[in-house]
Structure formats: C-alpha cells, structure tokens
Design a protein around this motif. Structure first.
Motif, PDB file in Angstrom:
ATOM      1  N   PHE A 266      -1.028   4.320  17.235  1.00 26.11           N
ATOM      2  CA  PHE A 266      -2.134   4.736  18.096  1.00 26.11           C
ATOM      3  C   PHE A 266      -3.469   4.149  17.664  1.00 26.11           C
ATOM      4  O   PHE A 266      -4.524   4.585  18.133  1.00 26.11           O
ATOM      5  CB  PHE A 266      -2.165   6.261  18.164  1.00 26.11           C
ATOM      6  N   LYS A 267      -3.421   3.142  16.804  1.00 26.58           N
ATOM      7  CA  LYS A 267      -4.585   2.303  16.571  1.00 26.58           C
ATOM      8  C   LYS A 267      -4.688   1.304  17.727  1.00 26.58           C
ATOM      9  O   LYS A 267      -3.783   1.197  18.557  1.00 26.58           O
ATOM     10  CB  LYS A 267      -4.433   1.523  15.262  1.00 26.58           C
ATOM     11  N   SER A 268      -5.746   0.553  17.753  1.00 32.89           N
ATOM     12  CA  SER A 268      -5.902  -0.456  18.808  1.00 32.89           C
ATOM     13  C   SER A 268      -5.289  -1.789  18.424  1.00 32.89           C
ATOM     14  O   SER A 268      -5.402  -2.767  19.155  1.00 32.89           O
ATOM     15  CB  SER A 268      -7.387  -0.649  19.130  1.00 32.89           C
ATOM     16  N   VAL A 282     -10.630   6.912  24.189  1.00 32.95           N
ATOM     17  CA  VAL A 282      -9.866   8.001  23.580  1.00 32.95           C
ATOM     18  C   VAL A 282     -10.775   9.104  23.049  1.00 32.95           C
ATOM     19  O   VAL A 282     -10.300  10.054  22.421  1.00 32.95           O
ATOM     20  CB  VAL A 282      -8.954   7.472  22.455  1.00 32.95           C
ATOM     21  N   LYS A 420      -3.825  13.054  17.778  1.00 32.60           N
ATOM     22  CA  LYS A 420      -2.960  11.870  17.698  1.00 32.60           C
ATOM     23  C   LYS A 420      -3.788  10.606  17.545  1.00 32.60           C
ATOM     24  O   LYS A 420      -3.440   9.729  16.750  1.00 32.60           O
ATOM     25  CB  LYS A 420      -2.075  11.805  18.945  1.00 32.60           C
ATOM     26  N   TYR A 421      -4.865  10.482  18.310  1.00 32.50           N
ATOM     27  CA  TYR A 421      -5.831   9.405  18.112  1.00 32.50           C
ATOM     28  C   TYR A 421      -6.879   9.927  17.138  1.00 32.50           C
ATOM     29  O   TYR A 421      -7.386  11.037  17.307  1.00 32.50           O
ATOM     30  CB  TYR A 421      -6.478   9.000  19.444  1.00 32.50           C
ATOM     31  N   ASN A 422      -7.189   9.153  16.115  1.00 30.08           N
ATOM     32  CA  ASN A 422      -7.993   9.682  15.017  1.00 30.08           C
ATOM     33  C   ASN A 422      -9.350   8.999  14.925  1.00 30.08           C
ATOM     34  O   ASN A 422      -9.448   7.780  15.112  1.00 30.08           O
ATOM     35  CB  ASN A 422      -7.236   9.499  13.701  1.00 30.08           C
ATOM     36  N   THR A 429     -12.706   4.033  20.863  1.00 28.99           N
ATOM     37  CA  THR A 429     -11.736   2.968  21.083  1.00 28.99           C
ATOM     38  C   THR A 429     -11.251   2.972  22.528  1.00 28.99           C
ATOM     39  O   THR A 429     -10.877   4.018  23.066  1.00 28.99           O
ATOM     40  CB  THR A 429     -10.535   3.146  20.133  1.00 28.99           C
ATOM     41  N   LYS A 432      -5.733   3.295  25.121  1.00 25.19           N
ATOM     42  CA  LYS A 432      -4.921   4.498  25.256  1.00 25.19           C
ATOM     43  C   LYS A 432      -3.554   4.120  25.798  1.00 25.19           C
ATOM     44  O   LYS A 432      -3.437   3.559  26.896  1.00 25.19           O
ATOM     45  CB  LYS A 432      -5.605   5.508  26.182  1.00 25.19           C
TER      46      LYS A 432
END
Length: 542
Positions: A266-268, A282, A420-422, A429, A432
C-alpha cells in the motif's frame, strides 16, 4: 410514505424540472455541441481526463460509496464521541441498517456513478470521434460505473446518446445488466493494452488484467445480481465459476502475483499485486480513524472517527487483548502480519515533512499499521493522551459515560482503529489500489470451492505468506473470513457478505435485518429519480 411527504417530493421535482441535472441523466452543456440532444464532444480526450478526475474524487471519499460498501457491515463503525460524529445519526443508521430514502450517502453514489456512465457513453458516441485508446478506457470506466450501480441499487438507468434527449433512459437489471457490462468488458479485454505487474504508473490506466478482474468479480456475483430484486437466492453456475478461474489465470500470466510484505503493498511504489489503482488521495482513510493527538499527519490531527468491531478484529490470529510490534513491524504478540500492530517505543527519525529518510518514510510517525488497540505512543516513546489528559488507550468496546455499551456518548478512546495506508509513506499520496491480485486469487479459490475444486492449498499458500497458520479443509466460511483478513477497508465487505448470505445477520449494535418488508440487500432508488423515470421501480421494502 405519508401524503405530505409525497407532496413535498412532487413539489421539489416540479421546481427542478426546468434545470439540467446529471442525476436524471440529462446532458450537461460542457464541451458538447447541443442542438437537438447530444451531438458529440468537442474534445473527447479532455472529457476522459475529466471522467478520471470524477472517479478519483469519488474513490477518495470516506463517505458515500465507501460508506455503503464498508460502514453498513461489521468491518467499520463510527460512534458518536461527545459532539463529534453525531451528524444526525448518519453513521449509526448505516451500520444498523436503518438508512432512509433521504440519506445523502444513499442518494449521492447513485447520482455520481450514473453521471460517470453517461460521460463515458458520450465519449463512446461515434459523433465524438474519440481516438480508439480513449474509447477503450471510457468503455472500461462505463462498465465500472454500471457495476457499482448494479451492485448497490440493482437497477441501472442507461441513456442511449444517439436517441433524442426527451427519451427516458432504459433500465437494465439482473441478467440484462450483467450481459451489457460484460459485453463492454469483453471489448476492453480484446483492445486494452497488457499492463504487466510491477509497471508502476502504467497501472493507473486500466489494462487487460483490470478488465478481466472486473469481469471475474461480476461473474462471481452473477447469481446474486440475477436474483437481488426478488430478495436474493440463486446458486452460481459452474460455467461462470470456470470463467472466473480462467480469468484469474490470465491475470497471473501478465505477471501479477502475491507479494510478501503486506503493508508495503500500500505504498505508492511498484509491486506485483496491484492491477489497477486510481490517483485518489489516501488522506481521508488516514485521517478518519486516527485520534486528534496522534502524530503523523504533518504534525498531528486525525478525525477520531472510523473504528471496527471487536468481532472483526478477532478474525485475525494473535492475542485478543494486545497487538504490539517492534519498530520494524516484527510482531510481539504472535499476531499474523495482516493484523499489524502498535509500536511500543519511539522511532528515531531525522526527516521532516517533505523529505524521505533511509527507511523510505516521508516523515516521522509512531502510528502503527493495521489494527490499533491499547496504548498509543508519541515519537519519543512516551504515552499519548486524549484531549482530557487520559492515556490514549483504544479499547475494544463502545461504551458511554455510564459504562454501558452504546453508540452515542462515547469517549475519544473507544474502538479499535484500522490504518492500512500509513502516514509514514505520505499523507497525501495519490495512489489508492482498486484491484489487486490477492483479491483475484481468493476469487479463484472461491470459484473452485463453488464448483469442483479444492482450494485448501491455495488459501494456505496465502496464509503462510501472511504469517498465519495453515487451515484444514477450507469451507465457505473460511473463504469469507480470509477475504475479511486480506481485504479489510478495500471496499468489498458488503459485496462479500451478501454473496455468502451473511449481510442480513446480526452483529454488535445491529440485530438480524428485517425492517418492514425490506431485506436491505439493495439501497433505495432516490425518489427524484422515480419521479423522473417511471420505468424505475422502487426496490423491495422501501
């Protein structure tokens, strides 16, 4: 509905009759040539970019479509904390299946996705002279919009742009709607480019695998869509399940695969799992669950809203009352990787917002990953407090000032939070994930179970990768639970619960659903749409 309500709605409709409205699928005077109805777009490429912009914005929102997909389930709940998140009971009604015909979260998605499918149809109209690649992407986005309408409302108004603007949209439902959407997707599968795994920004545009994924999703639910206006029921056809398996195999052939390092997905950055992502911000899904005093959002300040039920948290392996990790996310309480955890000591960062440190974090944050329970910590490892000075301890239960279970009068500390996205990877960011391989992989496992195969080895491969104990023979409930663990907050919980016959069951703060004659499997058609188009029929129970 009483007589006075009917008069109010009829009056509102008559007042609005003279205005152009996208909600009843009229044509907007943007870049179109309008004489007698739609005559074509002046700049279809620009129109496609505008359509992408609409989709991105809708999928950034924590309300509306996301709220219908997640807050109406056991996965997300928003209690009223003091004066925060009351909103006239908006969130509580969704969770408890007490929504009404006037609720904005019910009305807005119908308007938005219908506007999107009309915009796509305008691009596809031959008079717009759209380039072939533009038409293919518009066709995918039309299928995607129509799928959302079918899934949420069961009836899809479709306007043929070649007919006079005075003609009412035709209504597709059930098998007819499925056939129309799949026909669009088959053209996309044939014509869209292959966008291989790990291809980074290429995946913000749909490719063959994205079209195959959506087709598989529709086929897996086809028996639901064909029977939902009759109150549910039906069984999947073996031929449909065989197609799901084949489509997932074709997605894998494009290089998509399961990836270790769950939260890294879930990083870019590029990964093997992402099939299609949108440049949706996000930020909302980061802000919504975090407490106002939690550091990580450019200096602090979450919205202290979205939480989950303890029964959902308990689906994951690990200590029911503790969820800690080392600063490198190594589990301390024997939990599986997907449950994440809370760092119990400060993380040393030298970076500031806008810079990237050696570990790939945008800026310092001691916010955990996944499910956040118990004491939360500041950067230096000291305990955080709420605004009243109490230790910031997220609890399992939702209780009021008397200690009784309640969704109102909660403190700032109630509820397990999900992240989940940090913020460590950037709070703004534009990345998604909408479709990813683990979902497709579990769709294949489910299709095998619903036909003639045994998916036990498949499911256990995923579980071992996520540091969870292998299962024995896999059952339907095992597949549903595995999807809950793998896909939390990704917008599929309602869809899954309905398919497995679990959406109407009771969970905390919600009894078995039976409100009047409504089974609540579908949301109501907004009243102005019923008045504007007599071909629409209100869904059962409303």
């Amino acid at each position: 509905m009483n007589r006075n309500q009917i008069k109010i709605y009829l009056s509102s409709f008559l007042l609005a009759w003279g205005f152009v409205s996208c909600t009843d699928l009229e044509i907007e005077e943007t870049d179109s040539f309008i004489t007698d109805g739609f005559q074509g777009l002046e700049n279809p490429t620009s129109a496609l970019e505008a359509l992408y912009g609409d989709v991105r914005g809708q999928l950034s929102d924590q309300a509306n479509t996301y709220a219908l997909a997640e807050v109406t389930t056991d996965a997300q709940i928003i209690p009223t904390r003091g004066a925060d998140w009351g909103d006239n009971g908006r969130w509580r009604k969704l969770h408890q299946h007490e929504w009404g015909l006037e609720d904005s979260d019910v009305i807005t998605p119908f308007e938005q996705w219908n506007k999107n499918q009309l915009s796509a149809s305008q691009i596809l109209d031959d008079r717009s002279n759209s380039p072939e690649d533009v038409k293919l992407e518009a066709r995918f986005l039309r299928a995607y919009a129509m799928w959302w309408i079918l899934d949420l409302y069961g009836q899809v108004p479709f306007r043929d742009t070649t007919t006079p603007s005075t003609d009412l949209p035709v209504i597709y439902s059930g098998a007819e709607a499925v056939q129309f959407i799949i026909a669009d997707l088959d053209i996309c599968i044939s014509g869209l480019p292959t966008r291989a795994a790990n291809s980074g920004d290429e995946l913000k545009r749909p490719g063959k695998s994205a079209a195959r994924f959506l087709k598989a999703k529709i086929l897996l639910n086809k028996h639901v869509y064909e029977n939902q206006l009759a109150g549910g029921g039906g069984s999947p056809a073996a031929a449909d399940m065989a197609q799901v398996i084949s489509l997932v195999d074709q997605i894998a052939a494009d290089g998509h695969d399961l990836q270790a390092g769950y939260f890294d997905i879930f990083k870019s950055t590029a990964d093997s799992e992402t099939i299609w992502f949108t440049e949706s911000n996000v930020q909302n899904v980061i802000y919504a669950p975090m407490h106002l005093n939690q550091y990580g959002l450019g200096g602090g300040g979450g919205w202290n809203g979205f939480s989950t039920l303890s029964e959902y948290y308990d689906l994951f392996e690990g200590d029911a009352n503790s969820n800690r990790v080392e600063t490198d996310l190594t589990a301390l309480d024997d939990q599986e990787e997907r449950r994440g955890g809370v760092p119990s000591e400060g993380i040393a960062f030298s970076s500031r917002p806008g810079t990237i440190d050696a570990e790939g974090y945008e800026f310092g944050s001691n916010v955990g990953f996944g499910f956040l329970i118990n004491q939360q910590y500041d950067l230096d490892g000291t305990k955080l407090a709420d605004r009243q000075g109490n230790d910031l301890v997220f609890g399992r239960d939702f209780v009021d000032g008397t200690g009784a279970k309640n969704l109102i009068n909660n403190s700032e500390r109630t509820g397990i939070r999900i992240l989940k996205y940090n913020p460590r990877f950037g709070e703004n960011t534009l990345h998604k994930i909408q479709f990813r391989y683990a979902d497709a992989y579990l769709m294949k496992a489910e299709a095998m179970l619903r036909s003639t195969g045994d998916p036990t080895n498949m499911v256990n491969t995923l579980r071992v990768l996520r540091d969870a104990t292998p299962l024995g023979t896999v059952t339907e409930s095992d597949i549903l639970d595995e999807r809950a663990r793998e896909l939390f907050t990704e917008g599929y919980r309602r869809n899954d619960l309905i398919r497995f016959g679990q959406y109407l069951r009771g969970w905390e703060f919600k009894g078995d659903t039976e409100i009047g004659n409504s089974k609540r499997l579908l949301f109501p058609i907004p009243l102005p749409q019923l008045l504007a188009n007599p071909s629409l029929v209100q869904n059962p129970g409303y």
